[in-house]
Scaffold this motif. Structure first.
Motif, PDB file in Angstrom:
ATOM      1  N   UNK A  54      35.647  39.822  27.530  1.00 40.95           N
ATOM      2  CA  UNK A  54      36.726  39.119  27.667  1.00 40.95           C
ATOM      3  C   UNK A  54      36.524  37.610  28.490  1.00 40.95           C
ATOM      4  N   UNK A  55      37.145  36.762  28.518  1.00 36.64           N
ATOM      5  CA  UNK A  55      37.208  35.279  29.118  1.00 36.64           C
ATOM      6  C   UNK A  55      37.329  35.673  30.438  1.00 36.64           C
ATOM      7  N   UNK A  56      36.284  34.819  31.370  1.00 33.57           N
ATOM      8  CA  UNK A  56      36.274  34.937  32.720  1.00 33.57           C
ATOM      9  C   UNK A  56      37.865  34.546  33.475  1.00 33.57           C
ATOM     10  N   UNK A  57      37.936  34.824  34.456  1.00 35.58           N
ATOM     11  CA  UNK A  57      39.418  34.535  35.078  1.00 35.58           C
ATOM     12  C   UNK A  57      39.405  33.097  35.333  1.00 35.58           C
ATOM     13  N   UNK A  58      40.538  32.423  35.515  1.00 33.50           N
ATOM     14  CA  UNK A  58      40.536  30.945  35.818  1.00 33.50           C
ATOM     15  C   UNK A  58      39.974  30.783  37.154  1.00 33.50           C
ATOM     16  N   UNK A  59      39.572  29.395  37.325  1.00 34.01           N
ATOM     17  CA  UNK A  59      39.326  29.113  38.584  1.00 34.01           C
ATOM     18  C   UNK A  59      40.252  29.308  39.911  1.00 34.01           C
ATOM     19  N   UNK A  60      39.835  29.653  41.246  1.00 33.90           N
ATOM     20  CA  UNK A  60      40.668  30.038  42.054  1.00 33.90           C
ATOM     21  C   UNK A  60      41.426  31.208  42.018  1.00 33.90           C
ATOM     22  N   UNK A  61      41.146  32.227  40.999  1.00 32.80           N
ATOM     23  CA  UNK A  61      41.903  33.704  40.990  1.00 32.80           C
ATOM     24  C   UNK A  61      40.907  34.338  41.775  1.00 32.80           C
TER      25      UNK A  61
END
Length: 73
Positions: A54-61
């Motif tokens: 799965x893609x990494x979480x968005x920045x700041x999450x």
């Protein structure tokens, strides 16, 4: 269920057998839903190859939960 009811027979003759139609439609939808909900593994990994991560979480999450506010303990 209502086979010996003249009122029911008259309604069926006038309006059609709505309970039977609804039951058939519900069974059809149930079959379609069962097919759609089959797990991906039923297709077979050999056909799909290895699934990408799965893609990494968005920045700041952040995954951390917030601390309770005052008076919420």
């Amino acid at each position: 269920m209502f086979q010996d009811s003249p009122i029911y027979d008259r309604l069926i003759a006038e309006r059609g057998d709505i309970p039977t139609q609804v039951r058939r439609e519900a069974e059809r939808v149930s079959r379609e839903l069962e097919f759609a909900m089959q797990p991906l593994q039923s297709i077979g990994r050999s056909q799909l190859g290895e699934l990408p991560p799965p893609p990494p979480p968005p920045p700041g999450w952040q995954r951390n939960a917030l601390m309770p506010g005052p008076g919420q303990l």
